[in-house]
Design a protein around this motif. Structure first.
Motif, short mmCIF file in Angstrom:
data_model
loop_
_atom_site.label_atom_id
_atom_site.label_comp_id
_atom_site.label_asym_id
_atom_site.label_seq_id
_atom_site.Cartn_x
_atom_site.Cartn_y
_atom_site.Cartn_z
N GLN A 1 0.84 -1.21 0.00
CA GLN A 1 0.00 0.00 0.00
C GLN A 1 0.87 1.25 0.00
O GLN A 1 0.59 2.22 0.73
N ILE A 2 1.89 1.22 -0.84
CA ILE A 2 2.79 2.38 -0.94
C ILE A 2 2.02 3.61 -1.44
O ILE A 2 2.37 4.74 -1.07
N ALA A 3 0.97 3.41 -2.22
CA ALA A 3 0.19 4.53 -2.74
C ALA A 3 -0.63 5.22 -1.65
O ALA A 3 -1.25 6.27 -1.89
N LEU A 4 -0.66 4.62 -0.44
CA LEU A 4 -1.39 5.23 0.68
C LEU A 4 -0.43 5.63 1.80
O LEU A 4 -0.87 5.92 2.91
N ALA A 5 0.88 5.66 1.49
CA ALA A 5 1.89 5.91 2.53
C ALA A 5 1.58 7.17 3.32
O ALA A 5 1.46 8.26 2.76
N GLY A 6 1.41 7.03 4.63
CA GLY A 6 1.20 8.18 5.51
C GLY A 6 -0.22 8.70 5.52
O GLY A 6 -0.50 9.73 6.15
N GLU A 7 -1.15 8.01 4.85
CA GLU A 7 -2.55 8.47 4.79
C GLU A 7 -3.23 7.97 6.07
O GLU A 7 -3.62 6.80 6.15
N HIS A 8 -3.38 8.85 7.06
CA HIS A 8 -3.85 8.39 8.37
C HIS A 8 -5.36 8.51 8.56
O HIS A 8 -5.92 7.95 9.49
N THR A 9 -6.03 9.28 7.69
CA THR A 9 -7.46 9.55 7.93
C THR A 9 -8.32 8.34 7.57
O THR A 9 -9.48 8.26 7.97
N LEU A 10 -7.77 7.42 6.78
CA LEU A 10 -8.52 6.27 6.25
C LEU A 10 -9.70 6.71 5.40
O LEU A 10 -10.69 5.99 5.27
#
Ligand code: SAM
Length: 263
Positions: A167-176
């Protein structure tokens, strides 16, 4: 009495499902599915027409919805069929238990409520990766991590083995709620990785093909160029070792061995 089996279809359309997985799908009274594309969904419908597509629970265009709610709703949908006494099969692309929370949640809930529930393994993205890239994870060892988890928590990477960042395309995306990362977040990730790897370390953007035709994507880039790279929901980042395996002289000594004995 209702029951639940979660099976995987592998990544490639129709060809990577196991024999037992396919027979569970064909024999189910109700199938719940999470397939990578419409081709996969249509193939599944040809095996069993009683299908509920779990994709419907993801946020619609313009809607802001936390994925935790989505996963709860998917689990609830599966569980309401189990509770209604049906022989239920959850079908998930890849391996149903690898970087996939709904099958684990549904099986654990079903078991807690006294229903028979189990998982059948499938061919995961990682399995395809070893085959496509010609790498044996046993040669140097391998760590598999969600990119965001590596960023949010204190993990220690072993840079003498392979590292896979899912899920590198979501790296650091914390809000879900979002479905993409940003260059700024990827720069933070590259900064973090600098403690183990040089800027020009070659890393691979890997995407297995979901169709029986076509090739995988295996694009090698410098680590420092990751923020500008084109990343998709299905991209996995492969980081090869940056240093040789180090002998553990303490354990070798306890075994009465020296590096020479290892050949
Ligand atoms: N359960 C799936 C499996 O067994 O492969 C993994 C699901 S996980 C939610 C999604 C992540 O799996 C992606 O972000 C990517 O890292 C990886 N993935 C999924 N499809 C892929 C593909 N076609 N090629 C490479 N990696 C893939």
């Amino acid at each position: 009495k209702g029951s639940l089996v979660c099976v995987g279809t592998g990544l490639q359309l129709a060809g990577q499902v196991t024999v037992i997985g396919k027979s569970y799908i064909e024999g189910a009274q109700q199938v719940f599915s999470l397939m990578p594309d419409a081709y996969g969904q249509r193939w599944l419908e040809s095996l069993n027409p009683n299908i509920t597509d779990l994709q419907q629970f993801y946020a619609k265009k313009g809607e802001i919805k936390n994925r935790r709610i989505t996963y709860e709703q998917m689990t609830d949908a599966i569980m309401s069929s189990v509770r209604a006494g049906e022989r239920v099969v959850g079908v998930f692309y890849g391996h149903p238990g690898v970087f996939a929370c709904v099958p684990h949640m549904a099986i654990s809930r079903a078991k807690n409520e006294g229903y028979s529930a189990s998982m059948e393994p499938g061919i995961s993205a990682e399995d395809c990766l070893w085959a496509d890239l010609g790498i044996d994870p046993g040669n140097y060892g391998c760590q598999s991590l969600e990119a965001s988890q590596l960023m949010f928590f204190e993990h220690h990477l072993d840079n003498s083995g392979y590292v896979l960042l899912w899920q590198i395309a979501l790296a650091g995306e914390h809000t879900l709620t979002g479905f993409a990362t940003t260059q700024a977040r990827l720069k933070v990730l590259v900064d973090l990785l600098r403690q183990w790897y040089p800027d020009d370390h070659q890393v691979c953007l890997y995407e297995a093909t979901n169709l029986p035709i076509g090739n995988c994507r295996a694009e090698w880039i410098d680590l420092k160029d990751l923020p500008e790279a084109s990343l998709n929901a299905i991209t996995t980042l492969v980081i090869p070792p940056s240093r040789a395996l180090q002998y553990n002289l303490r354990v070798l000594k306890q075994l009465g061995l020296t590096p020479k004995d290892l050949g």
